[in-house]
Design a protein around this motif. Structure first.
Motif, PDB file in Angstrom:
ATOM      1  N   ILE A  31       0.810  -1.218   0.000  1.00 15.43           N
ATOM      2  CA  ILE A  31       0.000   0.000   0.000  1.00 15.43           C
ATOM      3  C   ILE A  31       0.845   1.271   0.000  1.00 15.43           C
ATOM      4  O   ILE A  31       0.361   2.338  -0.362  1.00 15.43           O
ATOM      5  CB  ILE A  31      -0.995   0.025   1.176  1.00 15.43           C
ATOM      6  CG1 ILE A  31      -0.277   0.098   2.524  1.00 15.43           C
ATOM      7  CG2 ILE A  31      -1.930  -1.156   1.116  1.00 15.43           C
ATOM      8  CD1 ILE A  31      -1.225   0.245   3.705  1.00 15.43           C
ATOM      9  N   GLN A  32       2.133   1.146   0.362  1.00 20.65           N
ATOM     10  CA  GLN A  32       3.024   2.302   0.258  1.00 20.65           C
ATOM     11  C   GLN A  32       3.219   2.735  -1.195  1.00 20.65           C
ATOM     12  O   GLN A  32       3.627   3.868  -1.453  1.00 20.65           O
ATOM     13  CB  GLN A  32       4.385   1.973   0.873  1.00 20.65           C
ATOM     14  CG  GLN A  32       4.405   1.954   2.384  1.00 20.65           C
ATOM     15  CD  GLN A  32       5.786   1.662   2.927  1.00 20.65           C
ATOM     16  OE1 GLN A  32       6.406   0.652   2.613  1.00 20.65           O
ATOM     17  NE2 GLN A  32       6.297   2.574   3.730  1.00 20.65           N
ATOM     18  N   HIS A  33       2.942   1.820  -2.126  1.00 17.62           N
ATOM     19  CA  HIS A  33       3.216   2.091  -3.544  1.00 17.62           C
ATOM     20  C   HIS A  33       1.945   2.151  -4.385  1.00 17.62           C
ATOM     21  O   HIS A  33       2.008   2.139  -5.618  1.00 17.62           O
ATOM     22  CB  HIS A  33       4.155   1.016  -4.103  1.00 17.62           C
ATOM     23  CG  HIS A  33       5.489   0.964  -3.430  1.00 17.62           C
ATOM     24  ND1 HIS A  33       6.528   1.803  -3.761  1.00 17.62           N
ATOM     25  CD2 HIS A  33       5.930   0.197  -2.401  1.00 17.62           C
ATOM     26  CE1 HIS A  33       7.565   1.535  -2.994  1.00 17.62           C
ATOM     27  NE2 HIS A  33       7.234   0.564  -2.163  1.00 17.62           N
ATOM     28  N   VAL A  34       0.799   2.230  -3.743  1.00 16.63           N
ATOM     29  CA  VAL A  34      -0.476   2.259  -4.465  1.00 16.63           C
ATOM     30  C   VAL A  34      -0.871   3.694  -4.817  1.00 16.63           C
ATOM     31  O   VAL A  34      -0.719   4.600  -4.003  1.00 16.63           O
ATOM     32  CB  VAL A  34      -1.586   1.596  -3.619  1.00 16.63           C
ATOM     33  CG1 VAL A  34      -2.962   1.866  -4.226  1.00 16.63           C
ATOM     34  CG2 VAL A  34      -1.341   0.104  -3.521  1.00 16.63           C
ATOM     35  N   ASP A  35      -1.362   3.873  -6.032  1.00 17.05           N
ATOM     36  CA  ASP A  35      -1.903   5.168  -6.469  1.00 17.05           C
ATOM     37  C   ASP A  35      -3.403   5.021  -6.707  1.00 17.05           C
ATOM     38  O   ASP A  35      -3.883   3.949  -7.074  1.00 17.05           O
ATOM     39  CB  ASP A  35      -1.235   5.634  -7.764  1.00 17.05           C
ATOM     40  CG  ASP A  35       0.233   5.972  -7.565  1.00 17.05           C
ATOM     41  OD1 ASP A  35       0.551   6.650  -6.575  1.00 17.05           O
ATOM     42  OD2 ASP A  35       1.049   5.543  -8.395  1.00 17.05           O
ATOM     43  N   ALA A  51      -0.599  -1.017 -24.209  1.00 14.98           N
ATOM     44  CA  ALA A  51       0.331  -1.589 -23.238  1.00 14.98           C
ATOM     45  C   ALA A  51      -0.253  -1.443 -21.835  1.00 14.98           C
ATOM     46  O   ALA A  51      -0.773  -0.380 -21.481  1.00 14.98           O
ATOM     47  CB  ALA A  51       1.681  -0.890 -23.323  1.00 14.98           C
ATOM     48  N   MET A  52      -0.203  -2.501 -21.068  1.00  8.86           N
ATOM     49  CA  MET A  52      -0.754  -2.517 -19.713  1.00  8.86           C
ATOM     50  C   MET A  52       0.379  -2.810 -18.746  1.00  8.86           C
ATOM     51  O   MET A  52       0.998  -3.871 -18.810  1.00  8.86           O
ATOM     52  CB  MET A  52      -1.846  -3.594 -19.601  1.00  8.86           C
ATOM     53  CG  MET A  52      -2.486  -3.700 -18.243  1.00  8.86           C
ATOM     54  SD  MET A  52      -3.579  -2.309 -17.909  1.00  8.86           S
ATOM     55  CE  MET A  52      -4.341  -2.851 -16.375  1.00  8.86           C
ATOM     56  N   ASP A  53       0.668  -1.864 -17.849  1.00  7.86           N
ATOM     57  CA  ASP A  53       1.770  -2.072 -16.908  1.00  7.86           C
ATOM     58  C   ASP A  53       1.335  -1.853 -15.463  1.00  7.86           C
ATOM     59  O   ASP A  53       2.162  -1.596 -14.588  1.00  7.86           O
ATOM     60  CB  ASP A  53       2.946  -1.150 -17.253  1.00  7.86           C
ATOM     61  CG  ASP A  53       2.608   0.326 -17.110  1.00  7.86           C
ATOM     62  OD1 ASP A  53       1.421   0.643 -16.858  1.00  7.86           O
ATOM     63  OD2 ASP A  53       3.525   1.150 -17.228  1.00  7.86           O
ATOM     64  N   ARG A  54       0.005  -1.969 -15.220  1.00  9.81           N
ATOM     65  CA  ARG A  54      -0.510  -1.735 -13.867  1.00  9.81           C
ATOM     66  C   ARG A  54      -1.565  -2.772 -13.500  1.00  9.81           C
ATOM     67  O   ARG A  54      -2.379  -3.165 -14.337  1.00  9.81           O
ATOM     68  CB  ARG A  54      -1.140  -0.346 -13.752  1.00  9.81           C
ATOM     69  CG  ARG A  54      -0.122   0.780 -13.759  1.00  9.81           C
ATOM     70  CD  ARG A  54      -0.784   2.111 -13.503  1.00  9.81           C
ATOM     71  NE  ARG A  54       0.164   3.114 -13.076  1.00  9.81           N
ATOM     72  CZ  ARG A  54       0.663   3.243 -11.863  1.00  9.81           C
ATOM     73  NH1 ARG A  54       0.309   2.418 -10.942  1.00  9.81           N
ATOM     74  NH2 ARG A  54       1.499   4.175 -11.549  1.00  9.81           N
ATOM     75  N   PHE A  55      -1.518  -3.198 -12.262  1.00 10.36           N
ATOM     76  CA  PHE A  55      -2.588  -3.995 -11.676  1.00 10.36           C
ATOM     77  C   PHE A  55      -3.578  -3.028 -11.052  1.00 10.36           C
ATOM     78  O   PHE A  55      -3.191  -2.063 -10.392  1.00 10.36           O
ATOM     79  CB  PHE A  55      -2.011  -4.930 -10.608  1.00 10.36           C
ATOM     80  CG  PHE A  55      -3.051  -5.617  -9.774  1.00 10.36           C
ATOM     81  CD1 PHE A  55      -3.769  -6.692 -10.283  1.00 10.36           C
ATOM     82  CD2 PHE A  55      -3.317  -5.201  -8.484  1.00 10.36           C
ATOM     83  CE1 PHE A  55      -4.731  -7.329  -9.517  1.00 10.36           C
ATOM     84  CE2 PHE A  55      -4.266  -5.831  -7.709  1.00 10.36           C
ATOM     85  CZ  PHE A  55      -4.978  -6.905  -8.227  1.00 10.36           C
ATOM     86  N   SER A  56      -4.884  -3.265 -11.259  1.00  5.62           N
ATOM     87  CA  SER A  56      -5.905  -2.296 -10.833  1.00  5.62           C
ATOM     88  C   SER A  56      -7.012  -2.979 -10.054  1.00  5.62           C
ATOM     89  O   SER A  56      -7.434  -4.088 -10.391  1.00  5.62           O
ATOM     90  CB  SER A  56      -6.510  -1.584 -12.050  1.00  5.62           C
ATOM     91  OG  SER A  56      -5.520  -0.930 -12.814  1.00  5.62           O
ATOM     92  N   ILE A  57      -7.509  -2.282  -9.027  1.00  9.46           N
ATOM     93  CA  ILE A  57      -8.679  -2.725  -8.282  1.00  9.46           C
ATOM     94  C   ILE A  57      -9.688  -1.586  -8.276  1.00  9.46           C
ATOM     95  O   ILE A  57      -9.321  -0.415  -8.146  1.00  9.46           O
ATOM     96  CB  ILE A  57      -8.333  -3.138  -6.840  1.00  9.46           C
ATOM     97  CG1 ILE A  57      -9.611  -3.486  -6.047  1.00  9.46           C
ATOM     98  CG2 ILE A  57      -7.557  -2.084  -6.128  1.00  9.46           C
ATOM     99  CD1 ILE A  57      -9.381  -3.980  -4.646  1.00  9.46           C
ATOM    100  N   VAL A  58     -10.964  -1.935  -8.459  1.00  6.73           N
ATOM    101  CA  VAL A  58     -12.010  -0.920  -8.447  1.00  6.73           C
ATOM    102  C   VAL A  58     -12.219  -0.451  -7.014  1.00  6.73           C
ATOM    103  O   VAL A  58     -12.572  -1.225  -6.126  1.00  6.73           O
ATOM    104  CB  VAL A  58     -13.336  -1.466  -9.016  1.00  6.73           C
ATOM    105  CG1 VAL A  58     -14.406  -0.377  -8.999  1.00  6.73           C
ATOM    106  CG2 VAL A  58     -13.132  -1.978 -10.437  1.00  6.73           C
ATOM    107  N   ASN A  59     -11.979   0.835  -6.804  1.00  3.57           N
ATOM    108  CA  ASN A  59     -12.025   1.443  -5.477  1.00  3.57           C
ATOM    109  C   ASN A  59     -13.413   2.002  -5.178  1.00  3.57           C
ATOM    110  O   ASN A  59     -13.962   1.811  -4.096  1.00  3.57           O
ATOM    111  CB  ASN A  59     -10.955   2.548  -5.438  1.00  3.57           C
ATOM    112  CG  ASN A  59     -10.799   3.182  -4.092  1.00  3.57           C
ATOM    113  OD1 ASN A  59     -11.423   4.207  -3.832  1.00  3.57           O
ATOM    114  ND2 ASN A  59      -9.979   2.592  -3.239  1.00  3.57           N
ATOM    115  N   LEU A 109      -9.897   4.024  -9.401  1.00  7.93           N
ATOM    116  CA  LEU A 109      -9.090   2.809  -9.392  1.00  7.93           C
ATOM    117  C   LEU A 109      -7.895   2.984  -8.464  1.00  7.93           C
ATOM    118  O   LEU A 109      -7.290   4.052  -8.410  1.00  7.93           O
ATOM    119  CB  LEU A 109      -8.556   2.494 -10.787  1.00  7.93           C
ATOM    120  CG  LEU A 109      -9.511   1.956 -11.845  1.00  7.93           C
ATOM    121  CD1 LEU A 109      -8.750   1.769 -13.154  1.00  7.93           C
ATOM    122  CD2 LEU A 109     -10.129   0.637 -11.408  1.00  7.93           C
ATOM    123  N   CYS A 110      -7.561   1.916  -7.740  1.00 16.31           N
ATOM    124  CA  CYS A 110      -6.289   1.826  -7.041  1.00 16.31           C
ATOM    125  C   CYS A 110      -5.377   0.979  -7.909  1.00 16.31           C
ATOM    126  O   CYS A 110      -5.775  -0.097  -8.375  1.00 16.31           O
ATOM    127  CB  CYS A 110      -6.455   1.162  -5.676  1.00 16.31           C
ATOM    128  SG  CYS A 110      -7.130   2.249  -4.411  1.00 16.31           S
TER     129      CYS A 110
END
Length: 225
Positions: A31-35, A51-59, A109-110
């Motif tokens: 979580i220190q590195h989550v945007d 190109a996809m370079d991020r993992f995402s969760i619906v916030n 998104l997180c």
């Protein structure tokens, strides 16, 4: 973007099922590195082939994933509500997005980028093992879902899907588990490859068979089996 230190969201990325095997210390590393980023309704997170370079969760809010064929016809693949995630293939290396992702309403998104996650897992092998173990479980679950897609009755596939959703959107109660589903009946039907009417009938059958109780259109008590 907003970092976790200032987050007021109802669900933290570190609490989703994918990361439940992590220790509190490992969760803190992530979580220190989550945007966190806001997406107005109709805006795109990414298009098919990007190109996809991020993992995402619906916030907060909701997103839809779809493809567009050569004739310009859209095919909606899935809807994602709070706690749903995508881009798990980008946890370790950048990849290509296999669908377009659009905000179905004002949403956030997180995210965590693949290079950060790769560095963390290189530094902390226990973290890598925890994440890989959970991803392996997800793959087994998906394989089982595909294997039984056509041969199992709809009621069995539906109750199995609801129990899977309850991993991230449910809580234990004396009778079993309460689920506040992120998917409505139409979206459940899309996930199972059937009509909404079929899902509606299957829910009523499951209720009459004492497999679940319908509290609201998207809320259920799943009875222990």
């Amino acid at each position: 973007m907003t970092t976790c230190a200032h987050c007021q969201a109802p669900l933290c990325l570190s609490k989703i099922h994918l990361f439940k095997r992590l220790t509190p210390a490992q969760q803190h590393l992530i979580i220190q590195h989550v945007d966190r980023k806001a997406y107005p309704k109709g805006s795109l997170v990414g298009q098919e082939g990007d190109a996809m370079d991020r993992f995402s969760i619906v916030n907060t809010g909701r997103f839809k994933a779809y493809t567009v064929n050569e004739d310009g016809k859209m095919k909606v693949l899935d809807y994602w509500g709070i706690g749903s995630f995508f881009g798990q293939n980008a946890l370790f290396e950048p990849t290509l997005l296999p669908y377009t992702v659009e905000a179905a309403e004002d949403s956030t998104l997180c995210t965590i980028d693949s290079s950060t996650m790769k560095n963390l897992m290189t530094q902390y092998p226990d973290l890598a093992w925890s994440v890989l173990s959970e991803l392996s479980g997800r793959i087994v679950s998906l394989e089982n879902e595909l294997t039984h897609l056509q041969i199992e009755p709809l009621e069995r596939r539906l109750i199995s899907l609801l129990w899977t959703l309850s991993d991230d959107h449910g809580k234990p109660v004396e009778e079993g588990r309460v689920l506040h589903s992120p998917l409505n009946q139409e979206e459940l039907a899309m996930r199972l490859g059937v009509s909404r009417e079929s899902v509606n009938r299957a829910l009523k059958k499951l209720e009459s068979d004492r497999k679940l109780r319908i509290l609201k259109p998207k809320s259920f008590i799943l009875y222990k089996m």
